[in-house]
Scaffold this motif. Structure first.
Motif, PDB file in Angstrom:
ATOM      1  N   GLU A   5       0.837  -1.213   0.000  1.00  0.00           N
ATOM      2  CA  GLU A   5       0.000   0.000   0.000  1.00  0.00           C
ATOM      3  C   GLU A   5       0.869   1.260   0.000  1.00  0.00           C
ATOM      4  O   GLU A   5       0.556   2.235  -0.681  1.00  0.00           O
ATOM      5  N   ALA A   6       1.958   1.227   0.747  1.00  0.00           N
ATOM      6  CA  ALA A   6       2.882   2.364   0.777  1.00  0.00           C
ATOM      7  C   ALA A   6       3.523   2.561  -0.591  1.00  0.00           C
ATOM      8  O   ALA A   6       3.657   3.693  -1.066  1.00  0.00           O
ATOM      9  N   ILE A   7       3.895   1.474  -1.239  1.00  0.00           N
ATOM     10  CA  ILE A   7       4.492   1.567  -2.575  1.00  0.00           C
ATOM     11  C   ILE A   7       3.497   2.162  -3.563  1.00  0.00           C
ATOM     12  O   ILE A   7       3.854   3.017  -4.376  1.00  0.00           O
ATOM     13  N   THR A   8       2.238   1.757  -3.477  1.00  0.00           N
ATOM     14  CA  THR A   8       1.206   2.314  -4.351  1.00  0.00           C
ATOM     15  C   THR A   8       1.052   3.807  -4.117  1.00  0.00           C
ATOM     16  O   THR A   8       0.985   4.594  -5.061  1.00  0.00           O
ATOM     17  N   ALA A   9       1.013   4.218  -2.850  1.00  0.00           N
ATOM     18  CA  ALA A   9       0.861   5.643  -2.529  1.00  0.00           C
ATOM     19  C   ALA A   9       2.072   6.441  -2.984  1.00  0.00           C
ATOM     20  O   ALA A   9       1.939   7.513  -3.594  1.00  0.00           O
ATOM     21  N   LEU A  10       3.253   5.935  -2.704  1.00  0.00           N
ATOM     22  CA  LEU A  10       4.465   6.652  -3.088  1.00  0.00           C
ATOM     23  C   LEU A  10       4.623   6.718  -4.602  1.00  0.00           C
ATOM     24  O   LEU A  10       5.043   7.745  -5.143  1.00  0.00           O
ATOM     25  N   SER A  11       4.248   5.654  -5.303  1.00  0.00           N
ATOM     26  CA  SER A  11       4.349   5.688  -6.766  1.00  0.00           C
ATOM     27  C   SER A  11       3.318   6.645  -7.357  1.00  0.00           C
ATOM     28  O   SER A  11       3.583   7.275  -8.378  1.00  0.00           O
TER      29      SER A  11
END
Length: 131
Positions: A5-11
């Protein structure tokens, strides 16, 4: 928050228009901005802005609410909080005294501890955090 989820938000934030849109929406909390106005302010076509807003929304960073014929977009503060906490949860190996300057610098300038008398300029001293 899970790493995925963090990777999705950061991307979602790793693109200039989306990052600037997110920051603009942060500035306009809690009222938000209509989608058409966001497109105008960011100087991008409305269909392009819709695509960017959809990506930010799926990442849990913004939310839209229909008002009559327009959609007002706002920052999803809970999603933003979760991402921020995910990024700093293991800060300084759990040593609160080492993390205090970082946490203090994250506090908004208008919290009770940082209020300045009306008419006086305020300058918030930011602590440097080294990697």
């Amino acid at each position: 928050m899970k790493s995925s989820e963090a990777i999705t938000a950061l991307s979602a934030l790793a693109q200039v228009t989306r990052l600037e849109t997110f920051r603009l929406l942060v500035k306009h909390e809690p009222t938000g901005i209509p989608a058409g106005e966001l497109a105008r302010l960011m100087d991008v076509p409305q269909n392009t802005m819709s695509a960017h807003l959809a990506i930010l929304s799926r990442a849990g960073l913004v939310m839209g609410e229909r008002h009559s014929r327009s959609i007002i977009y706002r920052v999803d503060l809970e999603g933003f909080r979760k991402l921020t906490l995910f990024m700093i949860q293991d800060c300084c190996g759990g040593s609160a005294e080492l993390c205090a300057p970082l946490v203090e610098s994250l506090l908004p300038c208008c919290t009770p501890a940082r209020k300045v008398a009306p008419g006086k300029a305020s300058r918030v001293k930011r602590s440097k955090v080294s990697a």
